[in-house]
Design an enzyme around this catalytic site. Structure first.
Site, PDB file in Angstrom:
ATOM      1  N   ARG A  66      -9.815   2.059  -6.668  1.00  0.00           N
ATOM      2  CA  ARG A  66     -10.248   0.674  -6.336  1.00  0.00           C
ATOM      3  C   ARG A  66     -11.471   0.213  -7.070  1.00  0.00           C
ATOM      4  O   ARG A  66     -12.398   0.909  -7.333  1.00  0.00           O
ATOM      5  CB  ARG A  66     -10.682   0.498  -4.894  1.00  0.00           C
ATOM      6  N   TYR A 194      -3.022   0.089  -9.072  1.00  0.00           N
ATOM      7  CA  TYR A 194      -3.569   1.190  -8.323  1.00  0.00           C
ATOM      8  C   TYR A 194      -3.471   0.682  -6.927  1.00  0.00           C
ATOM      9  O   TYR A 194      -3.719  -0.441  -6.522  1.00  0.00           O
ATOM     10  CB  TYR A 194      -5.061   1.457  -8.576  1.00  0.00           C
ATOM     11  N   LYS A 203      -5.463  -2.954   1.675  1.00  0.00           N
ATOM     12  CA  LYS A 203      -6.795  -3.102   2.009  1.00  0.00           C
ATOM     13  C   LYS A 203      -6.714  -4.754   1.705  1.00  0.00           C
ATOM     14  O   LYS A 203      -7.680  -5.447   2.567  1.00  0.00           O
ATOM     15  CB  LYS A 203      -7.491  -2.577   0.703  1.00  0.00           C
ATOM     16  N   HIS A 223     -11.289  -0.382   9.184  1.00  0.00           N
ATOM     17  CA  HIS A 223     -10.830   1.016   8.364  1.00  0.00           C
ATOM     18  C   HIS A 223     -10.974   2.147   9.069  1.00  0.00           C
ATOM     19  O   HIS A 223     -11.798   2.922   8.967  1.00  0.00           O
ATOM     20  CB  HIS A 223     -11.940   0.891   7.292  1.00  0.00           C
ATOM     21  N   SER A 245     -13.742   6.164   2.628  1.00  0.00           N
ATOM     22  CA  SER A 245     -12.585   6.443   1.956  1.00  0.00           C
ATOM     23  C   SER A 245     -12.853   7.793   1.294  1.00  0.00           C
ATOM     24  O   SER A 245     -14.040   8.327   1.107  1.00  0.00           O
ATOM     25  CB  SER A 245     -12.558   5.465   0.612  1.00  0.00           C
ATOM     26  N   CYS A 247     -13.082  10.391   3.024  1.00  0.00           N
ATOM     27  CA  CYS A 247     -14.141  11.287   3.755  1.00  0.00           C
ATOM     28  C   CYS A 247     -13.352  12.032   5.064  1.00  0.00           C
ATOM     29  O   CYS A 247     -13.916  12.571   6.146  1.00  0.00           O
ATOM     30  CB  CYS A 247     -15.079  10.305   4.718  1.00  0.00           C
ATOM     31  N   ASP A 272      -5.596   4.998   8.224  1.00  0.00           N
ATOM     32  CA  ASP A 272      -6.400   4.232   7.366  1.00  0.00           C
ATOM     33  C   ASP A 272      -6.978   2.964   7.996  1.00  0.00           C
ATOM     34  O   ASP A 272      -7.792   2.430   7.754  1.00  0.00           O
ATOM     35  CB  ASP A 272      -5.720   4.276   5.815  1.00  0.00           C
ATOM     36  N   ARG A 362      -3.226  10.955  -5.593  1.00  0.00           N
ATOM     37  CA  ARG A 362      -2.800  10.456  -4.377  1.00  0.00           C
ATOM     38  C   ARG A 362      -1.341  10.645  -3.961  1.00  0.00           C
ATOM     39  O   ARG A 362      -0.719  10.954  -4.934  1.00  0.00           O
ATOM     40  CB  ARG A 362      -2.822   8.780  -4.057  1.00  0.00           C
TER      41      ARG A 362
HETATM   42  C1  OXD Z   1      -9.298   3.883   0.590  1.00  0.00           C
HETATM   43  C2  OXD Z   1      -7.819   4.179   0.477  1.00  0.00           C
HETATM   44  O1  OXD Z   1      -9.746   3.886  -0.738  1.00  0.00           O
HETATM   45  O2  OXD Z   1      -7.529   4.185   1.759  1.00  0.00           O
HETATM   46  O3  OXD Z   1      -9.962   3.688   1.304  1.00  0.00           O
HETATM   47  O4  OXD Z   1      -7.158   4.227  -0.353  1.00  0.00           O
HETATM   48 MN    MN Z   2      -9.137   3.822   3.154  1.00  0.00          MN
END
Ligand code: OXD
Ligand code: MN
Length: 579
Positions: A66, A194, A203, A223, A245, A247, A272, A362
């Site tokens: 991102r 992306y 998002k 989130h 993100s 984590c 998420d 990913r």
């Molecule tokens: C982020 C995702 O970047 O969930 O938070 O992809």
């Molecule tokens: Mn996320």
């Protein structure tokens, strides 16, 4: 078909001038045709037959995460975007980025992707329609959302949808814009393929635009992961958790409990995004609006997250992973040695120097394939939440877990959380930043108003969830992790469950309630007492060093910061002064 949808598609077609327009129905036949075309033109690569229905995609090397610096909230009043968002005047944005969209789909197909966020028939469910020129985005949206006829049916009955126009453009970071028009509930994304920039249901809609809808309509878009914890005897509680993100939301949501034999098990609802509303019973009800997982691959192994490996074993897309010559995906931390002849994420023979997989590589995998998926995942009402977790990567200062004194203090804990940055966004990694409720990059309006909204929601809850802060990342002075994490995190969840039941013991500290060392269920875990004490230690001097950073952050939020949060800070300072 809704006439406003047809009209908007016509306008986008006139602007972008595609060679063809294709309305996606989400069918298997459509996916097979798109896949065949992308295999043909090299956008996708086949993986090993032991990964049926899975494909590799390699993105442009400058388009791997991102881009928060190129993400804008285009509200009429800059104050509505607030000090934590980039703002662009909506007229300027339309003019500037409209120019980029002009004719950008010549020679390409314009795909119309109707999608539903949330289970069919849920009162919280919402329809979005993404127009894109990327078939990779179409296939990803098919995994991540309920796409096609189900969304058109819903549209038929209600007519409202969130439009999102996307083009990969030239994939040039200098011509890349992720724009949100909150007043018009509109998204424009140009120049990136992306996930977080281009899968507009995620998002852009489900967090940034939905947070504005939630503000206006009295609910929350967060989130967060969503999980179920089953206790011996079959009682189930539901927990939502906000972590920045990369984590560990996915691994926590899919946790395999080492205590399953004792009846303690975790089931997954989401990893998420969570939409939450106040129920008529005064509880907070939550659902996951997504239909898939867009998980970080590096670090995912049989030890850290076996359920993710199983989920992504079929019908999934892999982006920017390394791959063996016969098509087995590989990444750092996968738990086995790199196979000979490995190709790195850009398709070059890997020379052993530098990462083979991109650190933000990913997998995009259907939720239905998750072995730990909760039966409540599809419940149109959602699930009642008993606990909210906030957490981040904190190497020092922050104990393994603590409980806030009440809702308002919990909002303060969430509002002031901080974490080390990760490769999920293109910026410096491993620097500590304040990331309130893990929403810093995702809140579509002024952060001060957002905190006020949280406080207002709390006032409507007669049975509010308890709020906790967790930290799996504390280190000793030599930089070694103190806590094993992953499956063992269930031990913290047990303490939380027992707090909800009013049974677990806790010590009152200036920051909140911390477990007494003997109140954690550590049977079967080899943990020396001094390590445990270090994990749970709250050092007032270290915390006193935290508060100026919080004060600075609050000053940045400015006069829209609710007075209650200033009072919380002052109260913390005075508890620390006497602590
Ligand atoms: C982020 C995702 O970047 O969930 O938070 O992809
Ligand atoms: Mn996320």
């Amino acid at each position: 078909m809704s006439s406003s949808l047809q009209q908007w598609v016509d306008e986008c077609e006139a602007l972008t001038r595609p060679d063809r327009v294709h309305w996606c129905d989400g069918s298997d036949a459509e996916a097979a045709r798109l896949t065949a075309e992308m295999l043909e033109d090299g956008t996708l690569h086949r993986l090993h037959p032991s990964f049926p229905g899975c494909f590799l995609h390699r993105s442009a090397p400058s388009d791997v995460a991102r881009t928060e610096n190129l993400t804008f909230i285009c509200s009429r009043d800059p104050d509505d975007a607030g000090p934590t968002n980039n703002w662009m005047d909506p007229d300027e944005a339309r003019a500037r980025v409209g120019e980029l969209f002009r004719g950008c789909m010549r020679g390409r197909t314009l795909y119309v992707v109707p999608y539903l966020m949330g289970p069919p028939d849920s009162p919280l469910g919402r329809v979005g329609v993404e127009i894109t020129d990327s078939p990779y985005v179409v296939l990803s949206m098919r995994i991540m959302t309920r796409m096609g006829q189900v969304a058109l049916d819903r549209l038929e009955s209600n007519g409202a949808f969130v439009p999102g126009l996307h083009s990969v453009g030239e994939l040039d970071p200098d011509r890349r814009f992720i724009l949100h028009f909150p007043e018009d509930r509109l998204i424009w994304s140009y120049g990136s393929g992306y996930g977080g920039n281009a899968l507009l249901g995620k998002k852009c809609f489900a967090l940034r635009i939905a947070s504005v809808l939630g503000r206006d309509e009295g609910w929350l878009a967060e989130h967060m992961l969503l999980m179920e914890l089953e206790a011996p005897g079959g009682d189930r509680i539901y927990i939502a958790g906000a972590f920045p993100s990369a984590c560990g939301k996915t691994s926590l949501a899919m946790l395999v409990s080492p205590l399953e034999a004792q009846g303690l098990r975790v089931r997954t609802l989401g990893d998420d995004i969570v939409w939450m509303r106040v129920g008529e019973d005064g509880r907070l009800w939550a659902l996951n609006p997504e239909a898939g997982f867009f998980g970080v691959a590096p670090g995912t192994s049989r030890k850290t997250n076996p359920n993710a490996l199983i989920t992504a074993r079929a019908n999934s897309l892999y982006t920017n992973v390394a791959v063996s010559p016969d098509g087995i995906p590989w990444w750092e931390g996968i738990g086995f040695d790199p196979p000979p002849g490995l190709l790195d994420w850009q398709g070059r023979p890997w020379d052993g120097r530098g990462p083979a997989a991109h650190p933000n590589a990913r997998f995009t995998a259907p939720a239905r394939q998750c072995p730990s998926l909760s039966p409540a995942y599809d419940d149109p009402r959602g699930v009642p939440i008993s606990a909210i977790l906030f957490g981040g990567r904190r190497h020092q200062t922050v104990p393994l877990v603590y409980q806030s004194f009440d809702w308002e203090h919990g909002v303060f804990v969430g509002a002031t959380m901080a974490s080390r940055t990760t490769a999920a966004a293109t910026a410096e990694t491993n620097v500590l930043r304040r990331d309130p409720m893990a929403m810093l990059p995702f809140c579509g309006y002024h952060m001060g108003d957002y905190f006020r909204h949280w406080l207002d929601i709390g006032r409507r809850l007669t049975h509010p969830p308890l709020i906790f802060h967790v930290n799996w990342f504390r280190q000793d002075s030599a930089g070694r992790w103190l806590w094993p994490g992953y499956g063992e995190n269930v031990r913290v969840l047990i303490w939380i469950l027992e707090r909800i039941r009013g049974r677990a013991r806790a010590a009152e500290t200036p920051i909140g309630w911390v477990p007494t060392p003997d109140s954690l269920h550590l049977e079967g875990l080899d943990m020396a007492r001094p390590v445990l004490e270090e994990l749970l230690r709250v050092d007032p001097a270290e915390w006193r060093a935290e508060t100026p950073g919080v004060e600075e952050f609050f000053r940045k939020i400015g006069d829209r910061l609710p007075a209650a949060l200033w009072s919380q800070l002052r109260a913390l300072e005075s508890r620390l002064a006497s602590g």
